[in-house]
Design a protein around this motif. Sequence first.
Motif, mmCIF file in Angstrom:
data_model
loop_
_atom_site.group_PDB
_atom_site.id
_atom_site.type_symbol
_atom_site.label_atom_id
_atom_site.label_comp_id
_atom_site.label_asym_id
_atom_site.label_seq_id
_atom_site.Cartn_x
_atom_site.Cartn_y
_atom_site.Cartn_z
ATOM 1 N N GLU A 30 0.821 -1.215 0.000
ATOM 2 C CA GLU A 30 0.000 0.000 0.000
ATOM 3 C C GLU A 30 0.856 1.267 0.000
ATOM 4 O O GLU A 30 0.510 2.257 -0.635
ATOM 5 C CB GLU A 30 -0.931 -0.009 1.215
ATOM 6 N N ALA A 31 1.976 1.234 0.704
ATOM 7 C CA ALA A 31 2.857 2.406 0.745
ATOM 8 C C ALA A 31 3.409 2.730 -0.636
ATOM 9 O O ALA A 31 3.541 3.904 -1.007
ATOM 10 C CB ALA A 31 3.998 2.164 1.729
ATOM 11 N N VAL A 32 3.715 1.706 -1.432
ATOM 12 C CA VAL A 32 4.221 1.922 -2.790
ATOM 13 C C VAL A 32 3.124 2.524 -3.661
ATOM 14 O O VAL A 32 3.374 3.433 -4.458
ATOM 15 C CB VAL A 32 4.755 0.603 -3.386
ATOM 16 N N SER A 33 1.907 2.042 -3.513
ATOM 17 C CA SER A 33 0.786 2.596 -4.277
ATOM 18 C C SER A 33 0.553 4.060 -3.938
ATOM 19 O O SER A 33 0.333 4.886 -4.831
ATOM 20 C CB SER A 33 -0.491 1.805 -3.999
ATOM 21 N N THR A 34 0.602 4.385 -2.676
ATOM 22 C CA THR A 34 0.405 5.765 -2.244
ATOM 23 C C THR A 34 1.519 6.663 -2.762
ATOM 24 O O THR A 34 1.257 7.761 -3.275
ATOM 25 C CB THR A 34 0.336 5.839 -0.711
ATOM 26 N N ALA A 35 2.759 6.219 -2.653
ATOM 27 C CA ALA A 35 3.894 7.016 -3.126
ATOM 28 C C ALA A 35 3.829 7.218 -4.637
ATOM 29 O O ALA A 35 4.130 8.309 -5.129
ATOM 30 C CB ALA A 35 5.203 6.335 -2.741
#
Length: 106
Positions: A30-35
């Motif tokens: 999820e952090a990669v998607s947000t970034a």
Amino acid sequence: MTTVVALLLVGVGSVAYRLLPLLGAARVPEAVSTAAGWAGISVLTAVTVRGVLSHEDDSIPWAVPVALVSVGLGLAMAVRGRPPLVVLGVGAACYLVLAATAGALG
């Protein structure tokens, strides 16, 4: 030059992000998607701001304020959820009217 580098980095990152599931990653964190989302929006914002602030047209006395108001109106339409063609049409019409008015006054 830094704009080109930012566009290339976000573009390469976008392609890599889309290839991750094909290369065997079961799920993208999820952090990669947000970034990735924020990086894309940041580059689009930077390109838009730079384009508006460096807008030069000798036939329009106040080219930068005209472009700024037109893009701002288009942004307001987009925030209200209008379709992209409506946003583009309203921004372009605003630019044409303000450019003609500024040309007549100047």
